[in-house]
Design a protein around this motif. Sequence first.
Motif, PDB file in Angstrom:
ATOM      1  N   ILE A 217       0.830  -1.208   0.000  1.00  0.00           N
ATOM      2  CA  ILE A 217       0.000   0.000   0.000  1.00  0.00           C
ATOM      3  C   ILE A 217       0.865   1.259   0.000  1.00  0.00           C
ATOM      4  O   ILE A 217       0.591   2.205  -0.756  1.00  0.00           O
ATOM      5  CB  ILE A 217      -0.964  -0.030   1.209  1.00  0.00           C
ATOM      6  CG1 ILE A 217      -2.014  -1.111   0.984  1.00  0.00           C
ATOM      7  CG2 ILE A 217      -1.623   1.321   1.419  1.00  0.00           C
ATOM      8  CD1 ILE A 217      -2.875  -1.399   2.202  1.00  0.00           C
ATOM      9  N   ILE A 218       1.904   1.283   0.818  1.00  0.00           N
ATOM     10  CA  ILE A 218       2.773   2.475   0.857  1.00  0.00           C
ATOM     11  C   ILE A 218       3.477   2.673  -0.470  1.00  0.00           C
ATOM     12  O   ILE A 218       3.546   3.795  -0.993  1.00  0.00           O
ATOM     13  CB  ILE A 218       3.788   2.358   2.026  1.00  0.00           C
ATOM     14  CG1 ILE A 218       3.057   2.512   3.352  1.00  0.00           C
ATOM     15  CG2 ILE A 218       4.888   3.395   1.894  1.00  0.00           C
ATOM     16  CD1 ILE A 218       3.938   2.286   4.572  1.00  0.00           C
ATOM     17  N   HIS A 219       3.996   1.614  -1.048  1.00  0.00           N
ATOM     18  CA  HIS A 219       4.694   1.744  -2.334  1.00  0.00           C
ATOM     19  C   HIS A 219       3.739   2.206  -3.434  1.00  0.00           C
ATOM     20  O   HIS A 219       4.072   3.094  -4.229  1.00  0.00           O
ATOM     21  CB  HIS A 219       5.338   0.407  -2.710  1.00  0.00           C
ATOM     22  CG  HIS A 219       6.133   0.486  -3.960  1.00  0.00           C
ATOM     23  ND1 HIS A 219       5.618   0.152  -5.189  1.00  0.00           N
ATOM     24  CD2 HIS A 219       7.404   0.898  -4.183  1.00  0.00           C
ATOM     25  CE1 HIS A 219       6.533   0.339  -6.109  1.00  0.00           C
ATOM     26  NE2 HIS A 219       7.625   0.790  -5.529  1.00  0.00           N
ATOM     27  N   ALA A 220       2.562   1.625  -3.491  1.00  0.00           N
ATOM     28  CA  ALA A 220       1.584   2.031  -4.508  1.00  0.00           C
ATOM     29  C   ALA A 220       1.141   3.478  -4.300  1.00  0.00           C
ATOM     30  O   ALA A 220       1.013   4.241  -5.263  1.00  0.00           O
ATOM     31  CB  ALA A 220       0.380   1.094  -4.480  1.00  0.00           C
ATOM     32  N   ALA A 221       0.929   3.868  -3.046  1.00  0.00           N
ATOM     33  CA  ALA A 221       0.496   5.248  -2.766  1.00  0.00           C
ATOM     34  C   ALA A 221       1.570   6.254  -3.148  1.00  0.00           C
ATOM     35  O   ALA A 221       1.272   7.293  -3.762  1.00  0.00           O
ATOM     36  CB  ALA A 221       0.137   5.391  -1.287  1.00  0.00           C
ATOM     37  N   ILE A 222       2.817   5.974  -2.811  1.00  0.00           N
ATOM     38  CA  ILE A 222       3.912   6.888  -3.171  1.00  0.00           C
ATOM     39  C   ILE A 222       4.022   7.008  -4.676  1.00  0.00           C
ATOM     40  O   ILE A 222       4.164   8.109  -5.218  1.00  0.00           O
ATOM     41  CB  ILE A 222       5.239   6.404  -2.545  1.00  0.00           C
ATOM     42  CG1 ILE A 222       5.216   6.621  -1.038  1.00  0.00           C
ATOM     43  CG2 ILE A 222       6.427   7.124  -3.164  1.00  0.00           C
ATOM     44  CD1 ILE A 222       6.392   6.002  -0.315  1.00  0.00           C
ATOM     45  N   THR A 223       3.953   5.906  -5.376  1.00  0.00           N
ATOM     46  CA  THR A 223       4.072   5.935  -6.834  1.00  0.00           C
ATOM     47  C   THR A 223       2.920   6.703  -7.467  1.00  0.00           C
ATOM     48  O   THR A 223       3.137   7.592  -8.295  1.00  0.00           O
ATOM     49  CB  THR A 223       4.120   4.502  -7.394  1.00  0.00           C
ATOM     50  OG1 THR A 223       5.217   3.805  -6.789  1.00  0.00           O
ATOM     51  CG2 THR A 223       4.283   4.503  -8.889  1.00  0.00           C
ATOM     52  N   VAL A 224       1.705   6.394  -7.084  1.00  0.00           N
ATOM     53  CA  VAL A 224       0.545   7.039  -7.702  1.00  0.00           C
ATOM     54  C   VAL A 224       0.483   8.522  -7.348  1.00  0.00           C
ATOM     55  O   VAL A 224       0.215   9.363  -8.212  1.00  0.00           O
ATOM     56  CB  VAL A 224      -0.753   6.305  -7.314  1.00  0.00           C
ATOM     57  CG1 VAL A 224      -1.977   7.087  -7.710  1.00  0.00           C
ATOM     58  CG2 VAL A 224      -0.775   4.930  -7.953  1.00  0.00           C
ATOM     59  N   LEU A 225       0.730   8.873  -6.093  1.00  0.00           N
ATOM     60  CA  LEU A 225       0.679  10.281  -5.706  1.00  0.00           C
ATOM     61  C   LEU A 225       1.747  11.109  -6.407  1.00  0.00           C
ATOM     62  O   LEU A 225       1.493  12.235  -6.825  1.00  0.00           O
ATOM     63  CB  LEU A 225       0.800  10.425  -4.189  1.00  0.00           C
ATOM     64  CG  LEU A 225      -0.404   9.940  -3.385  1.00  0.00           C
ATOM     65  CD1 LEU A 225      -0.136  10.047  -1.892  1.00  0.00           C
ATOM     66  CD2 LEU A 225      -1.651  10.719  -3.767  1.00  0.00           C
ATOM     67  N   SER A 226       2.945  10.554  -6.556  1.00  0.00           N
ATOM     68  CA  SER A 226       3.987  11.303  -7.271  1.00  0.00           C
ATOM     69  C   SER A 226       3.640  11.430  -8.756  1.00  0.00           C
ATOM     70  O   SER A 226       3.879  12.474  -9.358  1.00  0.00           O
ATOM     71  CB  SER A 226       5.349  10.642  -7.091  1.00  0.00           C
ATOM     72  OG  SER A 226       5.357   9.356  -7.671  1.00  0.00           O
TER      73      SER A 226
END
Length: 186
Positions: free
Chosen positions: A74-83
């Motif tokens: 979840i953290i990796h996906a959130a960082i990628t999508v938000l950036s």
Amino acid sequence: MIPLMRRTIMFLNYIYKQHSYICYDVLYCYQEIWGNALFGYLMISIPFNVIAVTTLFTEQLTWMEMIIQYIIIIIHAAITVLSLFQFSRETKLLNEAKFHLVPIIQSLVIYNRAVVFGLYDINQNQSTILSLKIKYCDLFNRLTNGRKYGPNVSTVGVITNMFIFNMAITYVGIFIFISSHLDFDN
């Protein structure tokens, strides 16, 4: 319809130059420096995400290990999508200028009268106005019909909302492909 003052013409010329500098800097920065790094990050992320998700299918994980795996995913996906959404917003801002160019182009009217109005001479401004009108028409054409300005991922393309959607679909497709070829019975 009164002719534009010389000060307004110079300000429009300044705006055109500043937009050109910003677009050039963004294109150069992302093509030469960050585009390849972002492409590398996204390519490394695919195997990382697949490994993280497929480890959830193993029966040997405890509940704590599964929660940690979910948190990592979840953290990796959130960082990628938000950036990527931040980059997409930059692209939108750089290309949004096309909506404001139509009234500017329409206001750049060339007058054929040799009349001097106080602070400016119309004949002196004709070539400047014509040059500026051609520049703004060219910029409008590039923004509406050309490739988008903005952060890009190497040779894949400019980061837009559609790019993010296509990337998410690709990730899901790769995950489904890999999970269908794994043998979980052993």
